[in-house]
Structures are given as C-alpha cells and as structure tokens.
Design an enzyme around this catalytic site. Structure first.
Site, PDB file in Angstrom:
ATOM      1  N   ALA A 347     -34.453  -8.847  53.242  1.00 31.85           N
ATOM      2  CA  ALA A 347     -35.716  -8.381  52.700  1.00 31.85           C
ATOM      3  C   ALA A 347     -35.633  -8.432  51.185  1.00 31.85           C
ATOM      4  CB  ALA A 347     -35.997  -6.950  53.147  1.00 31.85           C
ATOM      5  N   ASN A 350     -39.932  -7.055  46.229  1.00 32.52           N
ATOM      6  CA  ASN A 350     -40.997  -7.384  45.281  1.00 32.52           C
ATOM      7  C   ASN A 350     -41.943  -6.191  45.143  1.00 32.52           C
ATOM      8  OD1 ASN A 350     -40.073 -10.172  45.442  1.00 32.52           O
ATOM      9  ND2 ASN A 350     -41.035 -10.126  47.455  1.00 32.52           N
ATOM     10  N   GLU A 383     -35.889  -0.904  50.922  1.00 35.65           N
ATOM     11  CA  GLU A 383     -36.790  -1.638  50.021  1.00 35.65           C
ATOM     12  C   GLU A 383     -37.763  -0.692  49.321  1.00 35.65           C
ATOM     13  OE1 GLU A 383     -35.867  -4.547  49.395  1.00 35.65           O
ATOM     14  OE2 GLU A 383     -34.477  -4.595  51.096  1.00 35.65           O
ATOM     15  N   HIS A 386     -36.467   1.049  46.326  1.00 37.15           N
ATOM     16  CA  HIS A 386     -36.488   0.223  45.113  1.00 37.15           C
ATOM     17  C   HIS A 386     -37.816   0.277  44.366  1.00 37.15           C
ATOM     18  CE1 HIS A 386     -32.696  -1.783  45.104  1.00 37.15           C
ATOM     19  NE2 HIS A 386     -32.851  -2.377  46.263  1.00 37.15           N
ATOM     20  N   GLU A 405     -28.582  -1.582  43.647  1.00 40.22           N
ATOM     21  CA  GLU A 405     -28.367  -1.712  45.079  1.00 40.22           C
ATOM     22  C   GLU A 405     -27.624  -0.520  45.647  1.00 40.22           C
ATOM     23  OE1 GLU A 405     -29.886  -3.543  46.915  1.00 40.22           O
ATOM     24  OE2 GLU A 405     -30.726  -4.816  45.367  1.00 40.22           O
TER      25      GLU A 405
END
Ligand SMILES: *[C@@H]1O[C@H](CO)[C@@H](O)[C@H](O)[C@H]1NC(C)=O
Ligand SMILES: *[C@@H]1O[C@H](CO)[C@@H](O)[C@H](O)[C@H]1NC(C)=O
Ligand SMILES: *[C@@H]1O[C@H](CO)[C@@H](O)[C@H](O)[C@H]1NC(C)=O
Ligand SMILES: *[C@@H]1O[C@H](CO)[C@@H](O)[C@H](O)[C@H]1NC(C)=O
Ligand SMILES: *[C@@H]1O[C@H](CO)[C@@H](O)[C@H](O)[C@H]1NC(C)=O
Ligand SMILES: *[C@@H]1O[C@H](CO)[C@@H](O)[C@H](O)[C@H]1NC(C)=O
Length: 932
Positions: A347, A350, A383, A386, A405
């Site tokens: 994944a 974005n 994700e 993030h 990460e």
C-alpha cells in the site's frame, strides 16, 4: 527545527507539536552528529547502503564538480506551487505506445543567488520552445533572465537550465514545461495497470511516486523536503473517473469530447505523496466522521460483491482514533482509498488517496479468512497513521525513513486495536515486527537507523532503505515503552533516568535515544543471579564477525530493564549497574517490548524451565522462553543449542497461539538448515509428538472440524495445528485435508473449506497430491475474482513436490499473462521455500538474472527479498561458493535494490555453515532422544 520539519497547517498546537519537536530535536542531533562523523572520517560513504562494489561508484565517494552531476538538488530554489495538467491515453497510439501528455507550471522562489535552474525530470520528452526545453517568466513584475542553454542529465535525472544572468534572491518565477511520457506497465510514476474483467481487458492509469518517480510524471523538485501546493487537472475519457489528492471540483466542460476534472489545491506537501488515477472504478462512501467524505474505490465487481464494506467500516473509527491520538483533526477534506489490481508495494500512503493491493483493502466475508481481515485492518491503520505522521509532518531525507515507517508500524497496532478490540493486536506486535528486526539487525552488515544523508543518494539506495530494519526496529527503540502519547513518554523516560544513580554521562533522553538510533544493532543483557551482576554486549549473529562500522558509543546502550522476581514486578530502571541476588527466579524484559535479548546464568535458566513445566501461564513466560529458544541466541553462542531446544519441551501442554507461533518461527530455522539432512527424520518425529495434542485439541473444540474456534488467535493456532500436523505426518491429517480438497474438486462451485484454513489446506493438498490437484488450483486461480483467493492459490501451487510442475510454474512467472508482474518475484520465492523447489528456483534466477533484473530490478520493493528468500537454506561451503560466483558473474548487470541483500546473504550463509558444523551432531542427538 523548522528546517527539519514542515508543518503544513497550524494544527495540533497541543501534543502534536510538542511530541514532534521532541522527535525533531533527536533527528536534528542525529543529522548534526552524522555530519560531524562524515567530516572526521576518511571515507564518507563507507557504509551499509553502498557496501558492495557497484559498477558505477555512487557519487558519495567524491564530490562531483558540476551541481547537475550530484544527486541532490542545490538549495538555491524553493518551490511554492504547481499547476499540473495530465492527460493519460488508455488506448495505444498508432505506434502501439500508451502515452500521457501534460504541462506544468511551477512557481518557485529564489533563496540563494544562482544562474542555474535544476529540476528533476526523468524519461519525459519535453517540448522545445525556441530551442529550449522550458519557458521562464517572473512573477509580480519581476523580469526573468533569458535561458542560454537547456539540457537533460540522464544519470541524475535532471533538467538543467543555464541562464544568461542570475535570479534575484527573494524573487518568484514561473517555469512552464510541456511534456509527453510513456504510460508504461512498469509500476513506477504514472503508469498503466491492466486487468481482465468478464473477459474484457481493462486499462487503468495510476501512480506510485515514492520514492523518486514523481519526476517521471512531470518535472518537479522531487525531494521530500521540497514541499509545495499542487493544483491538479486531469483530462480523461467520458465514462471514466479521475482521482487525485484533493477533492474533485468539477468535471464536464460542455462540448468537449473528454472530461476535464480539476481538483482542490492540495495542502503543502511532498512530491512523493502525489497520486493520479483514471479508471472506471466505482466507490462506496460514508460521512460519519463530521462530514468528512470517506470513500473506498475498487473494480465494479468487487464493490458489487461488497468487498469494500469492511474497509469502509473500519476507516471511520481508525481516523477518529488517530484524531484523538494525535490531538489533531484529519488534515484533508476527503479520504479516498483505492484497491488496484496491479500494485507493487502492499500500500502507499498518498495523502488523501491511499493506494492498496486488492488483498490489502478488499475483504469478502464469504471467501476471505480471519488473517485476510486482520491484514486489511492493519494495513489501513498503517497508511492512515501516515496521514499525520509522514504526510503532515515529513522526514527531511530518506535516511530518516525509520522515523516515518517505524512510527507508523507502531501506531498501526493502536489503530487496529481500537477498530477491533477483541483481537489482542498488541501481543502480535512481538511476532510480526520484533523478530523480523532482530534477525536482520544482528548482522555485522546492518546499519543504524539514522544513516548519514550522503549514504543514501541514488534511487536504488533509497529503495534499499525500505528494508526490514527501517520498518520494524524503530518503534521498539522509541515508542514501545508505553502506549500513551509520546510526550508523556519523554517525560517518563527523563524522570526514570534522573532517578537512576550511578550514571556518569549526562543522561538526557536524547543521550539514551542516540544510542539506539545512531548505532546499529541491539544488546544482549546477561543477568547472573549467582554474582548479582547485569551486563550487556552487542548482539551479533556471528560472534566472530567483524564490525567495520565504528560507533562513538562503543556499542553499548541504555537498556530499559523491567524485571520480575518470583512473580513480583520490580521497578523499571536504566541499565548501567544494578545487582540482583538470591535463589529466586528472575525474569527480565517482562512485557517483552524492549528491543534487546536476555540471558541468565544456568541456574536461573533451569529455575525458569521448571517453572514453565509446572505453571506456564506466568506473565508471558512462554513467550520469553520461546524468545530464548530463538536460534539467534544459540547462534551467537550465548546459550547452548540444547538449552534452547529444551524450552520447547513443554509445548505438548501449550494451547495458546503466541507461544506456539514464536516457537514455530524459531524452529523454522532448524527445519531450513536440516530438511535436506538426516536430522530431519528425528526433528519430524519430535515435532509430530509435540503437535499431536494440539491437533487433537482443535479436533475436539471444533466438533470434528465442523466449527470455527471462537477466539481470534485460536483461529490462527488451529491453522498451525493443521499445517504442522500434516507436514509432520500426524495420523489422519493428510487424509482430512485431502478429503476436503477432493470434495471441492468434485463440486468446483462449492468450496467446502473454511476460509481460515484455505491456505494451509490448499498447500498440503497440493504437496501431497499430483497433477490433477495442481491443475485444479491453476484453473481456480485463473478464474477467481477475489484477490486474496488468488494469492492463496498462487502460494499453494508452489507447494507441490513434483519437479516438472515446479519448473513449469517458474516459467509462468516470466509470462505476465500467466502471473502478474507484481507477483513474479514473490512467486519465485514461494517456490524456493519448498525444499524441492529451492534448487530449481536458484538455477532459474541464475540463468535469467539479467532479464529478471531488467524487468524487476530497479528500485523494486520486493526484489531484495527475492535474494534473501532464495538463499535462506544455504548452509554448505559449496552453496557459498555458488553465491559468490553469482555475485561475480553478474557484477556487470548489477543487483540494484538487492545489493545489500546479497551481501547479507553471503554473511548469513557463512554463519549458517559454521552453525551447522558446530551443532549438527548434538541437534541430531537431542531430537533423537526427545522424540522417544
Ligand atoms: C488537544 O489538546 C488540547 C489541550 O492541549 C485540548 O484543549 C483539545 O481539546 C485537544 N483537542 C483534541 C481534538 O483532542
Ligand atoms: C495556476 O492555475 C490557476 C487557476 O487556473 C491560475 O489562476 C494561475 O495563474 C495558474 N498559475 C500559473 C503559475 O500558471
Ligand atoms: C520520446 O522520444 C523518443 C525519441 O524521439 C521516442 O523514441 C519515444 O517514443 C518518445 N516517448 C514518448 C512517450 O513519446
Ligand atoms: C459493516 O458494518 C455494518 C454495520 O455495522 C455491518 O452490518 C456489516 O456486517 C459490516 N460489514 C463487514 C464486512 O464487516
Ligand atoms: C569508547 O571506548 C573508548 C576506548 O576504550 C573510550 O575512550 C571511550 O570513552 C568510550 N566511549 C563511550 C561512549 O563509552
Ligand atoms: C469425524 O469425521 C470423520 C469424517 O470427516 C468421520 O470419519 C469420523 O467418524 C468423525 N468422528 C467423530 C468422533 O465424529
């Protein structure tokens, strides 16, 4: 600090900024330190990232004269905003080429006088304007210098404009460029993904910018710190939908044969987080979170089959959790998540448009397993974490990837735990992340979390940074001490340190953290209950290996010791000196969250072992001891192999998943080392004896395999019980699974196998079956529309023991109509995991290295794991020589992102040889006796 972090929006005046500034200080210190070290060292660049001789020496070994020969952008220009228009063509042109066209205008500010404009551009054909590749103008009545010369530099991926006079400091300019690029199926930048639905070939234009592919989509200042605002327009065919980071503003322009979709300008953001997608996908949506638009996009069929429902169900709660955790509202006006049929990474985060592999986002309640569901939850949680940390607050350069990460890998468990509170997610963190990091970080060729910036330069090196260490080690060092906000954590750490006598250096949190982030590796702590001493040592897989990389801390750490004496939890303190005493048992690292290993004197070991046999429920004890049975320990000769094996004896009484799973992972090393030798017979007999009671247990609680165990982790352990029982030959197991599979073959439209058990059952049935079973799986693989089912079948087909089937399967991996490009390297790895398939896979990649490298090598995420996957069993001198020869023979081709993996494979093979030589006889003896 402002230099290190770019906070786009004035949010989180509370904890976010406080927390981040604490982190930022550490990073600032680490960079300062790295600079200092680079200055004082004769050879900068002598590090992990380029430790092999590459055909073109990285630019780190010398400083190139011309600024365009360096990989990094000069610091004279800063982008402010971009207008980007892209028009992908989803049908080939007259030459059979898929292309996209576009134009972009970047507004940038000059902050240092210069007569050069250097901007990234890769593989784009730029339109010529009066002899130059761009047009330059000034903003706000500024007059722009004229362009003298413009050219492209292929190696460093730059467009360079030499100007006749200098740009003025403080002035703002606009650079306009028109371009045409190939919409290739290379999974990089703006690319083409193809799939078949109902017999019809479909084409999707999609993108993957991280780390360095935005420059392949449009010319841009393509470094993470070069944040800007992006106003995007996408031109596309009617009947398709265009998506990007911002919310779409309008679509149709009357009278045009195509649609023109414009998007809200983004927040200030990095280029690597951009996304552009044109497809005929559809979506489901919700507005539960304060009217935030949340959408899940996928192929129409998948959405119609309700495979997106689960993702939509958990996204809202996870976002809410993070809003509270970060004390900051979700930074954007929408959250799109899309499942793509062809996608390289699992994944990609974005900003506002997260892309996933189908298996990471789609969940089908009927065909998917509990494991699939958990993966969907954890990947989404990762994700979405993030969206704040990483996207809102971004790392300065790729050497600090660990921060990004590592943090997300840690908080994903908190997010997933919030969404699914009954799953015990926090315990699984030990299994999933800690062990992986331990395994890699115990090598002399490991690297510290923080590399020097200069060590990470070209795209292949950047891709290497996305390895296991960056992903798994950091949260342990930094955040696993507690689950509260990390501002509390720093305070807590600071106090803990201040209360500890006997520390001679200034013991700030930074001092503590520096030792974890600026030097590689981790310690083993030895507690001697006879003398009362506690000491530490750099843990190395091969105790004789030489550590070339100097450390200013001499490889010593501040270790947070939390321990228990005869069942009583003791206060945490920071290891430098401390004594323990007595005849009582002592257990350290009680919650198993510290990133270090523990060893004891033999007497304490035997106290713990007997405790295990009488009362194995004591505080995580089984996990500790299975931790100990870990081969890493006996490797480094810290404890004897037989003591490690002895910790597995109590397992015949154990029913819980975590201890079983960790022991099995550790025993896996014995299996890999010995499944081609006479030791395997005895090992098999022992494991058969140990697993039998577990197998019976599950048969009973599932009423003869007719029910599903109720607990989340019990469901996992049932899979272990069946998988191990079948491969060790427990009576009745193979017949059971063969019966299920046969039943399916007879009624192909009705699969009687429970989704949880499918992977194991398919693999065993194919391993112990023949061509008919394999061909049936292939037929199912080609016809399934469920990604997780396809991926299970793809793995299971590698389980056959029939060489010609395996060889045929290997050939299929190079034919994209049979095995998708994104799946090729992992399929080869699956085959190499099979003891029969290993030599075939090894021959296969050697014979075709240059082809495989060309197709999959450059910067591909999974490529380094291909090398480590294939070489896992290597443990003979002959194999070591083969490996070295492979390296030599292919120097001219190169290894790209697998360069470091190849070095590590050589090091590991060397260690394996030594270990097998020293231990084989006693291991054989132990298993023979223990299996009686
Ligand atoms: C953030 O923290 C502040 C105090 O530091 C508090 O007043 C505010 O309500 C918090 N916001 C959220 C969204 O939790
Ligand atoms: C970018 O697009 C906007 C909206 O069309 C326009 O107002 C602006 O002038 C453009 N900027 C540049 C530098 O072309
Ligand atoms: C770019 O130009 C080269 C040389 O003219 C040509 O071969 C290539 O096909 C062009 N690429 C695209 C995407 O138009
Ligand atoms: C999603 O949530 C709805 C409402 O709570 C529930 O009925 C449905 O079963 C859930 N879907 C999945 C796949 O979990
Ligand atoms: C590392 O070892 C050297 C030499 O033994 C010593 O001078 C130095 O003080 C040590 N540094 C640390 C941080 O312990
Ligand atoms: C369990 O099922 C098998 C067939 O699947 C059957 O042969 C056996 O008798 C069953 N055992 C019990 C105890 O019901």
């Amino acid at each position: 600090m402002g230099k290190v972090y770019y906070i786009s929006k004035n949010v989180g005046l509370g904890l976010l900024v406080l927390g981040v500034s604490a982190l930022a200080t550490i990073i600032a210190l680490s960079i300062a330190y790295d600079k200092e070290k680079a200055k004082n060292q004769g050879r900068p660049g002598d590090g992990a990232a380029d430790s092999t001789s590459m055909p073109t020496p990285p630019a780190t070994l010398f400083t190139p004269k011309e600024p365009w020969d360096r990989y990094r952008l000069p610091d004279s220009l800063v982008p402010v905003s971009y207008n980007v228009t892209l028009w992908p063509r989803l049908e080939p042109n007259a030459d059979g080429l898929y292309i996209f066209t576009g134009h972009s205008a970047v507004v940038f500010k000059c902050v240092k006088e210069t007569d050069l404009i250097i901007i990234h551009s890769n593989k784009l054909n730029l339109t010529n304007f009066h002899g130059h590749l761009a047009k330059l103008s000034g903003l706000d009545e500024v007059t722009a210098p004229t362009i003298q010369k413009s050219w492209l530099v292929v190696k460093t991926e730059f467009l360079v404009l030499q100007l006749r006079s200098r740009l003025a400091v403080g002035a703002t300019y606009v650079l306009y460029i028109e371009f045409q690029g190939e919409l290739a199926d290379d999974l990089e930048g703006f690319y083409r993904s193809e799939y078949t639905e109902d017999g019809v070939k479909k084409v999707v234009a999609t993108s993957q910018m991280q780390a360095t592919y935005a420059r392949k989509t449009f010319p841009c200042f393509d470094e993470p710190a070069m944040k800007a605002v992006f106003s995007v327009t996408i031109i596309h065919k009617r009947g398709t939908v265009a998506l990007s980071n911002g919310r779409e503003i309008d679509g149709v322009i009357d009278g045009m044969p195509v649609k023109v979709t414009t998007f809200e300008p983004t927040e200030r953001m990095s280029t690597y987080l951009l996304a552009f997608i044109v497809s005929d996908f559809v979506s489901i949506q919700s507005n539960q979170n304060n009217n935030l638009l949340i959408r899940i996009w996928a192929r129409k069929k998948a959405i119609d089959d309700r495979q997106g429902d689960y993702a939509l169900n958990v996204t809202g709660p996870i976002l809410q959790f993070y809003e509270r955790y970060y004390n900051a509202t979700y930074p954007l006006s929408k959250s799109d998540q899309i499942a793509l049929p062809d996608f390289n990474a699992g994944a990609m985060e974005n900003w506002g448009l997260v892309t996933y592999r189908e298996t990471a986002l789609l969940y089908d309640p009927i065909v998917s397993s509990t494991g699939n569901k958990e993966r969907v939850t954890t990947v989404i949680a990762h994700e979405l974490a993030h969206m704040w940390f990483g996207n809102l607050v971004t790392l300065r350069w790729w050497n600090d990837l660990w921060l990004n990460e590592g943090f997300a890998s840690y908080v994903e468990y908190l997010g997933a735990d919030y969404a699914e509170p009954t799953w015990d997610m926090k315990d699984q963190i030990i299994l999933y992340d800690m062990y992986k990091a331990f395994a890699v970080d115990a090598l002399a060729s490991s690297h510290p979390l923080s590399c020097r910036e200069e060590e990470v330069n070209d795209p292949a090196q950047i891709s290497e940074m996305f390895n296991t260490i960056s992903y798994n080690k950091s949260y342990l060092n930094t955040f696993a001490f507690d689950n509260t906000e990390y501002t509390d954590l720093w305070d807590h750490l600071q106090k803990a340190v201040e209360n500890t006598p006997g520390i001679h250096i200034p013991h700030t949190v930074h001092d503590i953290m520096n030792r974890w982030t600026l030097q590689m590796g981790f310690p083993v702590v030895t507690i001697d209950t006879r003398t009362g001493s506690i000491s530490q040592k750099h843990f190395l897989l091969d105790p004789d290996s030489v550590v070339d990389r100097p450390s200013q801390f001499n490889y010593t750490w501040f270790v947070p010791i939390k321990w228990m004496k005869t069942g009583v939890e003791q206060q945490q303190y920071w290891l430098l000196q401390k004594t323990v005493s007595g005849q009582d048992w002592v257990l350290a690292n009680t919650n198993v969250s510290g990133y270090f290993r523990v060893n004891y004197d033999l007497e304490n070991w035997s106290r713990l072992l007997s405790l295990l046999n009488t009362n194995h429920k004591v505080s995580h004890l089984p996990i500790h001891l299975s931790n100990v049975s870990d081969t890493l320990h006996c490797f480094s000769k810290i404890i004897s192999t037989t003591l490690a094996l002895t910790t597995t004896k109590y397992l015949s009484k154990e029913k819980d998943y975590i201890p079983w799973e960790s022991v099995l992972r550790n025993l896996n090393y014995y299996i890999l080392m010995f499944d081609r030798t006479e030791v395997y017979g005895a090992l098999q007999a022992y494991l058969k004896k140990q697993i039998q009671p577990l197998f019976e247990h599950f048969r009973t609680i599932t009423a003869n395999w007719t029910r599903v165990p109720s607990g989340h982790t019990d469901q996992y352990n049932q899979i272990n019980a069946i998988g191990i029982a079948c491969s060790m030959g427990v009576r009745g197991c193979r017949e059971l699974i063969r019966g299920w599979y046969r039943q399916w073959m007879e009624t192909p439209n009705h699969n009687p196998i429970h989704p949880n058990l499918k992977s194991t059952v398919y693999c065993s049935a194919i391993a112990f079956g023949g061509t008919e079973e394999w061909d049936f799986a292939w037929m199912k693989f080609k016809n399934t529309t469920v990604a997780s089912e396809a991926s299970r079948l793809r793995a299971a087909m590698a389980c056959t023991k029939t060489p010609w089937l395996l060889n045929r399967y290997l050939e299929y991996t190079l034919d994209p109509t049979k095995i998708r490009k994104q799946d090729a390297t992992s399929t080869i790895q699956y085959i190499a995991q099979n003891v029969v398939g290993l030599p075939l896979a090894w021959n296969f990649i050697r014979a075709r290295w240059s082809y495989i490298f060309q197709q999959y090598g450059k910067g591909s995420f999974s490529f380094s794991s291909l090398i480590s996957g294939i070489t896992k069993r290597f443990s003979t001198e002959f194999e070591l020589q083969e490996l070295k020869k492979f390296k030599e023979d292919n120097l001219h081709v190169g290894f790209g992102s697998a360069t470091l993996a190849l070095e590590q494979a050589i090091e590991k093979t060397t260690a394996n040889i030594k270990w097998v030589t020293e231990n084989k006889a006693q291991v054989l003896k132990w298993f023979t006796e223990a299996s009686k």
